[in-house]
Design an enzyme around this catalytic site. Sequence first.
Site, PDB file in Angstrom:
ATOM      1  N   HIS A 288       0.849  -1.187   0.000  1.00 25.77           N
ATOM      2  CA  HIS A 288       0.000   0.000   0.000  1.00 25.77           C
ATOM      3  C   HIS A 288       0.885   1.237   0.000  1.00 25.77           C
ATOM      4  CE1 HIS A 288      -3.052   2.937   1.299  1.00 25.77           C
ATOM      5  NE2 HIS A 288      -3.959   2.052   0.917  1.00 25.77           N
TER       6      HIS A 288
ATOM      7  N   ASP B 104      -7.886  -3.817  -0.447  1.00 26.99           N
ATOM      8  CA  ASP B 104      -8.464  -3.929  -1.791  1.00 26.99           C
ATOM      9  C   ASP B 104      -8.462  -5.373  -2.285  1.00 26.99           C
ATOM     10  OD1 ASP B 104      -8.867  -1.082  -2.190  1.00 26.99           O
ATOM     11  OD2 ASP B 104      -6.688  -0.939  -2.280  1.00 26.99           O
TER      12      ASP B 104
END
Length: 431
Positions: free
Chosen positions: A307, A365
């Site tokens: 991330h 995600d």
Amino acid sequence: MNSNGKAVLTYDGGKSIDLPVYSGTIGPDVIDIRSLGQTGMFTYDPGFLATASCQSAITYIDGDAGLLYYRGYPIEQLAEHADFMEVCYLLLNGELPNKSQRESFEGNIRRHTMVHDQLTNFFKGFRRDAHPMAVMVGVVGALSAFYHDALNITNAEHRAISATRLLAKVPTIAAMCYRYNTGLPFIYPRNDLSYAANFLYMMFATPCEEYVPNSVLVKAFDRILTLHADHEQNASTSTVRLAGSSGANPFACIAAGIAALWGPAHGGANEAVLKQLGEMGDVSQVGKYISRAKDKDDSFRLMGFGHRVYKNMDPRAGVMRKTCHDVLNELGLHDDPMFKLALELERIALEDEYFISKKLYPNVDFYSGIVLRALGIPVSMFTAVFALGRTVGWITQWNEMISDPEQKIGRPRQLYVGPTKRDWLPVEQRG
């Protein structure tokens, strides 16, 4: 914001200027550069990666430590013990509600879930195959044409009414985008259902038979909303604040946020995960793609791992991982080729030294994309669902910005690198 001394900037052969340094309640200090303009110079920070655009009391992120707090509460605790409506109240009001406050808040949201009947005609102007996000931008922006009785942004009561309307109506609009896209009749909301259950009902019910929400799936969807409710000053939130700084109405500001979220670098990450899994095909191909991901000379990268903000484990991912497995167990999907592929990727990422050393853990995600697909939500709707969850964060950030006496209309400066002054020539004299 507490004073914490000063920084001294020396420039232009010995000139200097004192810049105040401030501390927040937690997190790094900031240097106040507002007086820098007196020198005739400005800072240069593409992407605003080292610039605090505002002070905020809503959300705190520590990417190195893997922390995400809403109003001081760790996201793991909220996702485990609270539902999305409670989180919405917390974000909007700063504190968790007591029982009567919660009941009043939920009742108020339920009473505003319907949209003006004439708004349904607005959908007919779109092609049936229009992307749901294209429709979302248009319809949410159009709300100001239907609900213009409370658009005085300097009036706190008007802001609260607009916040309630947006929070209540965006799920209805998102579900209508899906139904219109698929040629199904619009389903009106039901006030006896929870916020998450109501959205799934409006998405998947038919007039032909009774719809009974699955509690495991409802809880999973509710968690997705909670985990995406706010995330500090990201691109879409900054867009909402920037639009709002001009005095634009809240519906236009949220539409601007939806447009920013639509970008694949922002809200399309879980959609990219599913597309990549589809390209991989099946479990037999995992080794090949893992090798490509490890090859520094290959531009390929695995979507849904690591991330930009979190340099450690994404704190939302652990919660979503458990939810993901709960959903797959409930629906008996562990043998589905797509999900088997995803779970094998997850196993390798959590065990392989290469991924561990680089902290390329599965992020929120990765898991939310798998869960949304398992719930039957098409990939084209993933970003619209993201917008649904993030709406409360946008509203809260917008309201905070409007209430901040230090906030001014956004007007970034630039480093000009174009031509210097030159004179116009008649066309016959141009080379």
